[in-house]
Design an enzyme around this catalytic site. Structure first.
Site, mmCIF file in Angstrom:
data_model
loop_
_atom_site.group_PDB
_atom_site.id
_atom_site.type_symbol
_atom_site.label_atom_id
_atom_site.label_comp_id
_atom_site.label_asym_id
_atom_site.label_seq_id
_atom_site.Cartn_x
_atom_site.Cartn_y
_atom_site.Cartn_z
ATOM 1 N N SER A 42 0.823 -1.252 0.061
ATOM 2 C CA SER A 42 0.035 -0.037 -0.187
ATOM 3 C C SER A 42 0.773 1.305 0.055
ATOM 4 C CB SER A 42 -1.047 0.046 1.042
ATOM 5 O OG SER A 42 -0.087 -0.110 2.354
ATOM 6 N N CYS B 100 5.532 -11.170 12.399
ATOM 7 C CA CYS B 100 6.798 -10.472 13.270
ATOM 8 C C CYS B 100 5.895 -9.618 14.491
ATOM 9 C CB CYS B 100 7.304 -9.232 12.227
ATOM 10 S SG CYS B 100 6.240 -8.034 11.653
HETATM 11 N N1 SAH Z 1 8.748 -8.232 2.876
HETATM 12 C C1 SAH Z 1 9.306 -7.244 3.114
HETATM 13 C C2 SAH Z 1 8.917 -6.391 4.440
HETATM 14 C C3 SAH Z 1 7.634 -6.119 4.606
HETATM 15 S S1 SAH Z 1 7.137 -4.957 5.659
HETATM 16 C C4 SAH Z 1 10.839 -7.209 2.823
HETATM 17 O O1 SAH Z 1 11.402 -8.478 2.958
HETATM 18 O O2 SAH Z 1 11.651 -6.133 2.574
HETATM 19 C C5 SAH Z 1 5.562 -4.904 5.374
HETATM 20 C C6 SAH Z 1 4.966 -3.881 4.493
HETATM 21 O O3 SAH Z 1 3.637 -3.901 4.424
HETATM 22 C C7 SAH Z 1 5.260 -2.486 4.427
HETATM 23 O O4 SAH Z 1 5.807 -2.075 3.082
HETATM 24 C C8 SAH Z 1 4.118 -1.573 4.429
HETATM 25 O O5 SAH Z 1 3.823 -0.593 3.533
HETATM 26 C C9 SAH Z 1 3.035 -2.761 3.867
HETATM 27 N N2 SAH Z 1 1.679 -2.759 4.179
HETATM 28 C C10 SAH Z 1 0.896 -2.558 5.655
HETATM 29 N N3 SAH Z 1 -0.122 -2.705 5.704
HETATM 30 C C11 SAH Z 1 -0.554 -3.059 4.486
HETATM 31 C C12 SAH Z 1 -2.037 -3.226 3.862
HETATM 32 N N4 SAH Z 1 -2.943 -3.153 4.428
HETATM 33 N N5 SAH Z 1 -1.821 -3.538 2.557
HETATM 34 C C13 SAH Z 1 -0.685 -3.560 1.696
HETATM 35 N N6 SAH Z 1 0.438 -3.162 2.158
HETATM 36 C C14 SAH Z 1 0.637 -2.970 3.538
#
Ligand code: SAH
Length: 396
Positions: free
Chosen positions: A250, A340
């Site tokens: 998002s 996490c």
């Molecule tokens: N897998 C990634 C880290 C994920 S961190 C890596 O290895 O680098 C979690 C992510 O979820 C963030 O980028 C945040 O912007 C996104 N996020 C949080 N809530 C969300 C939602 N409801 N829908 C889509 N993305 C979301």
């Protein structure tokens, strides 16, 4: 030095070397300790048990620096602890030669509230406790000396600081400002790291090994990567031979960075990658309604439950995405699913995932259990340090 006197019986957790002393365990403070000051910790019957950092505004009233009552908390103490943290990592072959890794993992490295990540010759320091705040200069100096790194950037802006009565603090502590963003290499893939505005210290180093596992699993598969951030899992999937990768997040800035990352790796075919800036919860429903199917799905959401108090609501959110994850998989497909959240233990997480598979009417087996990489150790005395857990489930 002021003294923190525990209530009768409350020395037990200190004797088990747990580094947190909660307000409810404290009988009284003798002396005038201020935020971050070192206090001597004593049992109700007057036994001195160690030294810690006092934090008057936090429910965690003191974090223990040392369980040795004779140890002095001074610049040399931080030098020793940092040298030990570095030596532990230097002894691990999987970390050999790594230029992007966590050097200090807070409580689990005996330095409560201190996180230090290294990206090449830049260190990013995140301080989240009153004690860490107090010793900022000593910690930064010891890290520079021990690593020889040219720069230190401070990213002390975690929400946790509010609980300690500390304001956010970010900026360069040492060295010239480099050309930003920094670029690192991970399992053959180049990634930019935005240490100033990115999440945490800029990159999710904890998922390094799990991204590498995904790379091994990706060959010939159609991949869906949910909560992709800057594309870490997505790019490893492409590098591992995925036939297509749809990535969802998002955050616009995260996806811009993901696009930059793809461009940094010209050997990866951008034609196989699709990026979608949208909400994962609704997009999973839309994909299911459209009859889409994938061979490999990654669910790496943000922390839904920062503490056990949020567990119930978080459990519903985890159940929801995992249910749709299972529905969207082909027979033989693989779900790589993470939590996490410190507030959700592995047993509960596994139950949630099992419930999701049942509701999706699929039979699934755990083929791997995952955790954070070895530069994010979990001190056995401090189980709270274990936050990241993952399950790799094979369907059918
Ligand atoms: N897998 C990634 C880290 C994920 S961190 C890596 O290895 O680098 C979690 C992510 O979820 C963030 O980028 C945040 O912007 C996104 N996020 C949080 N809530 C969300 C939602 N409801 N829908 C889509 N993305 C979301």
């Amino acid at each position: 030095m002021s003294q923190l006197i525990l209530k009768p019986g409350r020395e037990r957790s200190v004797l088990r070397r747990h580094p947190w002393i909660f307000d409810g365990a404290v009988e009284r403070i003798v002396g005038r300790a201020k935020s971050g000051d070192t206090v001597e910790i004593a049992s109700a019957d007057g036994r001195v048990l160690g030294k810690g950092a006092f934090s008057p505004e936090s429910r965690i009233r003191t974090r223990v620096w040392s369980f040795d009552p004779a140890e002095t908390i001074d610049d040399a103490f931080f030098k020793r602890r940092i040298a030990q943290a570095l030596a532990r990592r230097a002894a691990l072959p999987d970390l050999a030669g790594r230029q992007a890794l966590r050097l200090v993992h807070a409580e689990s490295d005996g330095l409560p509230g201190v996180i230090c990540d290294r990206y090449g010759d830049t260190l990013v320091l995140a301080l989240s406790s009153a004690g860490a705040e107090k010793w900022r200069d000593a910690i930064a100096a010891a890290l520079i000396k021990a690593t020889g790194c040219a720069r230190v950037y401070e990213r002390s802006d975690a929400d946790l600081r509010t609980l300690e009565g500390l304001l956010p603090r970010c900026g360069w502590l040492h060295g010239d400002e480099p050309v930003l963003p920094l670029v690192i290499e991970e399992s053959g893939v180049r990634m930019e790291v935005d240490i100033v505005a990115g999440h945490k210290t800029g990159f999710y180093l904890d998922q390094r090994d799990n991204r590498q596992l995904l790379k091994q699993l990706a060959c010939g598969r159609r991949v869906l990567n949910c909560f992709c951030y800057t594309g870490g899992f997505s790019l490893q999937a492409l590098s591992g031979g995925a036939v297509s990768v749809l990535s969802i997040d998002s955050s616009g800035p995260a996806l811009t960075s993901a696009a930059n990352n793809l461009a940094l790796n010209p050997e990866l075919d951008p034609g196989l990658a699709q990026w979608r800036e949208t909400d994962v919860f609704s997009e999973l429903r839309a994909l299911a309604a459209a009859g889409e199917k994938y061979d490999l799905i990654v669910l790496d959401p943000p922390k839904f439950a920062p503490s056990p108090a949020h567990a119930e609501r978080a459990a519903r959110a985890y159940k929801d995405i995992n249910l749709y994850g299972f529905r969207l998989l082909c027979p033989g497909g693989i779900l790589m699913t993470y939590s996490c959240s410190g507030g959700i233990g592995i047993e509960l997480f596994q139950k949630i995932v099992a419930g999701a598979a049942q509701d999706a009417h699929v039979e699934a087996r755990i083929i791997r259990r995952l955790s954070a990489a070895s530069d994010h150790p979990v001190l056995l005395d401090f189980p709270e340090g274990e936050y990241l857990k993952g399950l790799v489930c094979q369907v059918g």
